[in-house]
Design a protein around this motif. Sequence first.
Motif, PDB file in Angstrom:
ATOM      1  N   GLY A 165      44.440  34.429  63.444  1.00  0.00           N
ATOM      2  CA  GLY A 165      44.996  33.110  63.182  1.00  0.00           C
ATOM      3  C   GLY A 165      45.007  32.153  64.349  1.00  0.00           C
ATOM      4  N   ARG A 166      44.032  32.258  65.278  1.00  0.00           N
ATOM      5  CA  ARG A 166      43.969  31.279  66.368  1.00  0.00           C
ATOM      6  C   ARG A 166      43.469  29.940  65.799  1.00  0.00           C
ATOM      7  N   ARG A 167      44.210  28.885  66.026  1.00  0.00           N
ATOM      8  CA  ARG A 167      43.901  27.560  65.455  1.00  0.00           C
ATOM      9  C   ARG A 167      42.856  26.861  66.318  1.00  0.00           C
ATOM     10  N   THR A 168      41.851  26.259  65.665  1.00  0.00           N
ATOM     11  CA  THR A 168      40.822  25.509  66.375  1.00  0.00           C
ATOM     12  C   THR A 168      41.136  24.015  66.338  1.00  0.00           C
ATOM     13  N   LYS A 169      40.396  23.232  67.141  1.00  0.00           N
ATOM     14  CA  LYS A 169      40.586  21.775  67.144  1.00  0.00           C
ATOM     15  C   LYS A 169      40.245  21.165  65.795  1.00  0.00           C
ATOM     16  N   GLU A 170      39.373  21.817  65.047  1.00  0.00           N
ATOM     17  CA  GLU A 170      38.961  21.309  63.741  1.00  0.00           C
ATOM     18  C   GLU A 170      39.930  21.700  62.632  1.00  0.00           C
ATOM     19  N   GLY A 171      41.007  22.383  62.969  1.00  0.00           N
ATOM     20  CA  GLY A 171      41.993  22.771  61.978  1.00  0.00           C
ATOM     21  C   GLY A 171      41.662  24.051  61.235  1.00  0.00           C
ATOM     22  N   LYS A 172      40.682  24.794  61.699  1.00  0.00           N
ATOM     23  CA  LYS A 172      40.342  26.068  61.073  1.00  0.00           C
ATOM     24  C   LYS A 172      41.055  27.208  61.797  1.00  0.00           C
ATOM     25  N   TYR A 173      40.854  28.415  61.301  1.00  0.00           N
ATOM     26  CA  TYR A 173      41.530  29.587  61.852  1.00  0.00           C
ATOM     27  C   TYR A 173      40.494  30.631  62.254  1.00  0.00           C
ATOM     28  N   GLN A 174      40.725  31.266  63.397  1.00  0.00           N
ATOM     29  CA  GLN A 174      39.795  32.264  63.909  1.00  0.00           C
ATOM     30  C   GLN A 174      40.488  33.616  64.077  1.00  0.00           C
ATOM     31  N   ASN A 175      39.787  34.654  63.625  1.00  0.00           N
ATOM     32  CA  ASN A 175      40.182  36.033  63.907  1.00  0.00           C
ATOM     33  C   ASN A 175      39.185  36.595  64.910  1.00  0.00           C
ATOM     34  N   ILE A 176      39.667  36.964  66.086  1.00  0.00           N
ATOM     35  CA  ILE A 176      38.788  37.323  67.205  1.00  0.00           C
ATOM     36  C   ILE A 176      38.959  38.801  67.536  1.00  0.00           C
ATOM     37  N   THR A 177      37.825  39.503  67.663  1.00  0.00           N
ATOM     38  CA  THR A 177      37.823  40.922  67.998  1.00  0.00           C
ATOM     39  C   THR A 177      37.187  41.117  69.370  1.00  0.00           C
ATOM     40  N   THR A 178      37.852  41.858  70.248  1.00  0.00           N
ATOM     41  CA  THR A 178      37.395  42.086  71.612  1.00  0.00           C
ATOM     42  C   THR A 178      37.442  43.578  71.911  1.00  0.00           C
ATOM     43  N   LEU A 179      36.431  44.065  72.643  1.00  0.00           N
ATOM     44  CA  LEU A 179      36.412  45.458  73.087  1.00  0.00           C
ATOM     45  C   LEU A 179      36.918  45.521  74.521  1.00  0.00           C
ATOM     46  N   TYR A 180      37.937  46.366  74.758  1.00  0.00           N
ATOM     47  CA  TYR A 180      38.505  46.564  76.085  1.00  0.00           C
ATOM     48  C   TYR A 180      38.205  47.990  76.544  1.00  0.00           C
ATOM     49  N   ARG A 181      37.977  48.136  77.848  1.00  0.00           N
ATOM     50  CA  ARG A 181      37.806  49.473  78.434  1.00  0.00           C
ATOM     51  C   ARG A 181      38.917  49.712  79.453  1.00  0.00           C
ATOM     52  N   PHE A 182      39.511  50.905  79.382  1.00  0.00           N
ATOM     53  CA  PHE A 182      40.603  51.276  80.265  1.00  0.00           C
ATOM     54  C   PHE A 182      40.262  52.574  80.988  1.00  0.00           C
ATOM     55  N   SER A 183      40.853  52.730  82.175  1.00  0.00           N
ATOM     56  CA  SER A 183      40.824  54.027  82.837  1.00  0.00           C
ATOM     57  C   SER A 183      41.804  54.957  82.134  1.00  0.00           C
ATOM     58  N   SER A 184      41.805  56.236  82.509  1.00  0.00           N
ATOM     59  CA  SER A 184      42.724  57.193  81.896  1.00  0.00           C
ATOM     60  C   SER A 184      44.178  56.886  82.235  1.00  0.00           C
ATOM     61  N   ARG A 185      44.419  56.075  83.282  1.00  0.00           N
ATOM     62  CA  ARG A 185      45.777  55.663  83.652  1.00  0.00           C
ATOM     63  C   ARG A 185      46.146  54.318  83.038  1.00  0.00           C
ATOM     64  N   LEU A 186      45.334  53.859  82.079  1.00  0.00           N
ATOM     65  CA  LEU A 186      45.542  52.610  81.361  1.00  0.00           C
ATOM     66  C   LEU A 186      45.469  51.386  82.269  1.00  0.00           C
ATOM     67  N   GLN A 187      44.586  51.444  83.236  1.00  0.00           N
ATOM     68  CA  GLN A 187      44.240  50.268  84.029  1.00  0.00           C
ATOM     69  C   GLN A 187      43.017  49.622  83.380  1.00  0.00           C
ATOM     70  N   ILE A 188      43.119  48.335  83.040  1.00  0.00           N
ATOM     71  CA  ILE A 188      42.032  47.672  82.336  1.00  0.00           C
ATOM     72  C   ILE A 188      40.838  47.491  83.272  1.00  0.00           C
ATOM     73  N   LEU A 189      39.654  47.844  82.807  1.00  0.00           N
ATOM     74  CA  LEU A 189      38.430  47.763  83.602  1.00  0.00           C
ATOM     75  C   LEU A 189      37.614  46.516  83.267  1.00  0.00           C
ATOM     76  N   ASP A 190      37.433  46.247  81.991  1.00  0.00           N
ATOM     77  CA  ASP A 190      36.700  45.049  81.581  1.00  0.00           C
ATOM     78  C   ASP A 190      36.933  44.801  80.102  1.00  0.00           C
ATOM     79  N   SER A 191      36.450  43.682  79.615  1.00  0.00           N
ATOM     80  CA  SER A 191      36.540  43.340  78.197  1.00  0.00           C
ATOM     81  C   SER A 191      35.266  42.629  77.784  1.00  0.00           C
ATOM     82  N   VAL A 192      34.861  42.827  76.530  1.00  0.00           N
ATOM     83  CA  VAL A 192      33.623  42.242  76.004  1.00  0.00           C
ATOM     84  C   VAL A 192      33.921  41.657  74.632  1.00  0.00           C
TER      85      VAL A 192
END
Length: 357
Positions: A165-192
């Motif tokens: 439900g992220r709102r755009t300037k045009e009044g539409k709605y976006q559902n965004i999916t992102t892949l995150y990578r974490f170390s085994s100690r839950l330290q974030i390494l990167d996101s795509v």
Amino acid sequence: MNRWWYCFVIFLWIGKGTAQIPVIKIPPVAQESIALSDIAECVVREVRLEQVEDVWLSSVRRMMVDGKNLFLRDYRQGQVFRFDVSGKFLNRIGQIGHGPNEYLYLKAFCVDPDLKQIYLMTEKGIKSYDYEGNVKDEYSCIRSLSSGSLCCREGLLYALGEEFGRRTKEGKYQNITTLYRFSSRLQILDSVFFQCVTQDRDLFSTSGKEMNFSINGYNLFLYKAILTGTFQYIPDTLYRWENGKILPFLRLDFGRVEVIRGMKNMRIVNVFRTRRFLFCNYLNLWNDDFWCCYDFQRQVCMHSSKKFRDDLLNFGEVELFPLDLDRGLMYFVKQSYELEGMTENDNPVLYIVELKK
């Protein structure tokens, strides 16, 4: 006898200068169900889950195995339980409540057998636990990580997070999916960035059957369902994680999809890969289950409007769930009231199936 369809795998160019990916043409729906013996060698284990106080299981749709341990997620109880492979109850992972180490809603879990750790994704973020259920680490900074799925691979944690439900300037709605990578100690390494769905209304939907990751050898595959029936296209592509990128790997061609009263008569819930098979589970507008199963070795596609027909133990129709796709293991569940010698108060019985190699 099932009608088998021999499929030709063709190739489609995705844009100028990009690699070609295979396209599997899905044949018309066969009337017969897919027999377990068409895809499986045998049922390798029956697990009768011990009944103990406060552990009443009824909807086991996610299970993971590590040697002598089985980790089950029961959707109605919203918790993960640990049993041994004989069915003896050992402990639960995490607690439901409002306390600092408790949660109210469990979205996903996964197990790292090498580190003997379990990860839970809840409304508070991600926590790691040891096998006895003690909290080890926590990550709770990204809102989208309260919804998504998890996968462990080579000592890293992969998390697919969703922001609705992220709102755009045009009044539409976006559902965004992102892949995150974490170390085994839950330290974030990167996101795509993975996927963005733009709609006129703030709509989203999820399924308890949805599973976004599948591992086949050194390959990590991803699929993300779009279950809102008004969306303009069918998400029919399986992706692969490769050298820090999410790349199209394979597409399913269902031909023309029927539209009824402005709604697509097809919602793909899962696409996942084993070493030999590709599975696709989808629903129509009335939530009827359909299954496609493509055999890469024989180049045969089976397509059914029913669940799988158990001709190994003769239990009738059963619903298969992934267990360990890299090892070719799946499972189905029989409720206690369906089995002789058991009462409706007993826990379900699990049957682990080994797929053909």
